[in-house]
Enzyme design. Structure first.
Site, PDB file in Angstrom:
ATOM      1  N   CYS A 123      14.221  56.196  46.775  1.00  0.00           N
ATOM      2  CA  CYS A 123      13.120  56.285  46.005  1.00  0.00           C
ATOM      3  C   CYS A 123      12.139  55.246  45.889  1.00  0.00           C
ATOM      4  O   CYS A 123      11.087  55.318  45.232  1.00  0.00           O
ATOM      5  CB  CYS A 123      13.850  56.851  44.602  1.00  0.00           C
TER       6      CYS A 123
ATOM      7  N   HIS B 291      32.306  48.415  35.832  1.00  0.00           N
ATOM      8  CA  HIS B 291      31.082  47.491  35.940  1.00  0.00           C
ATOM      9  C   HIS B 291      30.644  47.265  37.260  1.00  0.00           C
ATOM     10  O   HIS B 291      29.906  46.330  37.556  1.00  0.00           O
ATOM     11  CB  HIS B 291      31.645  46.433  35.249  1.00  0.00           C
TER      12      HIS B 291
HETATM   13  P1  NAD Z   1      38.693  39.117  29.420  1.00  0.00           P
HETATM   14  O1  NAD Z   1      38.299  37.838  30.183  1.00  0.00           O
HETATM   15  O2  NAD Z   1      37.728  39.644  28.114  1.00  0.00           O
HETATM   16  O3  NAD Z   1      40.130  39.274  28.883  1.00  0.00           O
HETATM   17  C1  NAD Z   1      41.194  39.044  29.996  1.00  0.00           C
HETATM   18  C2  NAD Z   1      42.433  39.045  29.386  1.00  0.00           C
HETATM   19  O4  NAD Z   1      43.490  39.150  30.087  1.00  0.00           O
HETATM   20  C3  NAD Z   1      42.898  38.104  28.139  1.00  0.00           C
HETATM   21  O5  NAD Z   1      43.344  38.752  27.171  1.00  0.00           O
HETATM   22  C4  NAD Z   1      43.839  37.203  28.936  1.00  0.00           C
HETATM   23  O6  NAD Z   1      44.725  36.657  28.193  1.00  0.00           O
HETATM   24  C5  NAD Z   1      44.670  38.325  29.715  1.00  0.00           C
HETATM   25  N1  NAD Z   1      44.879  37.680  31.030  1.00  0.00           N
HETATM   26  C6  NAD Z   1      44.658  36.593  31.819  1.00  0.00           C
HETATM   27  N2  NAD Z   1      45.429  36.530  32.814  1.00  0.00           N
HETATM   28  C7  NAD Z   1      46.296  37.288  32.709  1.00  0.00           C
HETATM   29  C8  NAD Z   1      47.394  37.573  33.571  1.00  0.00           C
HETATM   30  N3  NAD Z   1      47.894  36.908  34.711  1.00  0.00           N
HETATM   31  N4  NAD Z   1      48.262  38.688  33.131  1.00  0.00           N
HETATM   32  C9  NAD Z   1      48.038  39.258  32.112  1.00  0.00           C
HETATM   33  N5  NAD Z   1      47.059  39.015  31.410  1.00  0.00           N
HETATM   34  C10 NAD Z   1      45.905  38.172  31.639  1.00  0.00           C
HETATM   35  O7  NAD Z   1      38.479  40.332  30.547  1.00  0.00           O
HETATM   36  P2  NAD Z   1      37.907  41.881  30.386  1.00  0.00           P
HETATM   37  O8  NAD Z   1      38.608  42.232  29.301  1.00  0.00           O
HETATM   38  O9  NAD Z   1      38.130  42.175  31.824  1.00  0.00           O
HETATM   39  O10 NAD Z   1      36.541  41.595  30.168  1.00  0.00           O
HETATM   40  C11 NAD Z   1      35.582  40.734  30.839  1.00  0.00           C
HETATM   41  C12 NAD Z   1      34.467  41.520  31.571  1.00  0.00           C
HETATM   42  O11 NAD Z   1      33.962  40.294  32.321  1.00  0.00           O
HETATM   43  C13 NAD Z   1      34.918  42.697  32.105  1.00  0.00           C
HETATM   44  O12 NAD Z   1      33.627  43.428  32.007  1.00  0.00           O
HETATM   45  C14 NAD Z   1      34.650  42.312  33.620  1.00  0.00           C
HETATM   46  O13 NAD Z   1      33.615  43.198  34.210  1.00  0.00           O
HETATM   47  C15 NAD Z   1      34.182  40.965  33.790  1.00  0.00           C
HETATM   48  N6  NAD Z   1      34.799  40.163  34.725  1.00  0.00           N
HETATM   49  C16 NAD Z   1      35.089  40.320  35.848  1.00  0.00           C
HETATM   50  C17 NAD Z   1      35.964  39.555  36.651  1.00  0.00           C
HETATM   51  C18 NAD Z   1      36.774  39.856  37.851  1.00  0.00           C
HETATM   52  O14 NAD Z   1      35.963  40.911  38.590  1.00  0.00           O
HETATM   53  N7  NAD Z   1      37.687  39.571  38.308  1.00  0.00           N
HETATM   54  C19 NAD Z   1      36.297  38.186  36.107  1.00  0.00           C
HETATM   55  C20 NAD Z   1      35.761  37.815  34.773  1.00  0.00           C
HETATM   56  C21 NAD Z   1      35.140  38.631  34.319  1.00  0.00           C
END
Ligand code: NAD
Length: 270
Positions: free
Chosen positions: A163, A125
């Protein structure tokens, strides 16, 4: 849990082409909220989710206004500059150094895998610290543009040096396609791998969530379980419920991944 940690370490040591797939959950222990976990940005503020869904349409309709907003409002994820990788990121980087992990594909835009030392990294992403041309996908360091001056002179959006098309953040917004180079390389990795270690993702964002399914279907087509899919996540996900993953290590990536790394080191010494 101890038994599963040993199993994961054994599977990793036996693998020929192991991949890590990561999501926002691996970065929560560095201080960045995820989107859909219990303390997630969307969970707490559904309005912010609606707004995020409109970002790409806003860029397409009026790139100048998109940039005006970006330069005048704080980022949704807060300031990422001062954040540091946590033991989960560092464990994955070390597994790569040991030549066990061949590649990490992350949904995260926070640059923390790179800071931790992961080298063979696909940022599905994009990366919040880069800019990308909306047409030819050339990537730029933000320092290559004097955004403040362009704004003062009414010359936003920045123009691509290759571009001339409008440049946007490298971050892939909702509704925007995954840049073809990264999409192709990720699919190739998913088709090559014999192990996937999926860390901190709810696995509901597509097309990223297809990657484990591609690995599983490829193997089912050959009628044997040639691919091992392991989840490390705070909670079960659709991959758990649909038996796409073989097993789940339920807990924090910052605690579990370093324990897996320690077991891998023990096995390597034996
Ligand atoms: P999501 O928020 O949908 O899911 C995160 C998952 O991780 C959840 O199931 C949660 O229970 C679990 N989780 C949280 N903390 C944890 C830990 N310490 N150890 C283990 N599991 C843990 O995130 P996603 O699936 O990555 O989708 C979200 C989208 O948003 C992605 O496309 C991403 O690009 C973007 N995003 C990125 C960031 C970042 O760059 N750090 C932060 C938020 C969202």
């Amino acid at each position: 849990m101890e038994e599963l940690i040993q199993r994961a370490a054994r599977d990793l040591v036996r693998s020929r082409h192991a991949l890590a797939l990561t999501g926002a959950g691996i970065s929560t222990e560095s201080g960045i909220p995820d989107f859909r976990g219990p303390g997630g940005i969307w969970t707490k503020n559904p309005e912010a989710e609606k707004k995020a869904y409109q970002a790409y349409a806003r860029f397409q309709a009026d790139p100048k206004q998109y940039w005006e907003e970006r330069l005048s409002q704080p980022s949704l994820l807060g300031s990422l500059e001062s954040l540091k990788p946590n033991p989960g990121h560092l464990a994955l980087a070390e597994l790569e150094k040991m030549n066990i992990l061949k590649c990490t594909i992350t949904q995260n835009i926070d640059n923390l895998h790179r800071q931790a030392g992961s080298q063979n990294l696909l940022e599905y992403h994009g990366n919040a610290f880069r800019l990308r041309c909306s047409s030819c996908h050339s990537r730029y360091d933000p320092g290559e543009y004097d955004l403040k001056r362009l704004r003062q002179e009414g010359k936003l959006p920045p123009a691509c040096k290759e571009c001339g098309a409008p440049v946007k953040s490298d971050v892939v917004h909702f509704g925007e396609g995954i840049p073809a180079d990264v999409a192709e390389q990720s699919l190739e990795q998913a088709s090559l791998c014999d192990l996937m270690l999926i860390c901190g993702t709810s696995a509901v964002v597509y097309p990223f969530a297809l990657l484990p399914r591609v690995a599983r279907e490829r193997q089912d087509a050959r009628r044997h379980r040639a691919v091992t899919i392991i989840e490390v996540n705070a909670e079960p996900t659709p991959l758990t419920f649909e038996n796409i993953s073989d097993y789940l290590l339920q807990g924090k990536t910052g605690e579990i991944l370093p324990r897996i790394l320690e077991e891998v080191k023990k096995l390597r010494r034996e």
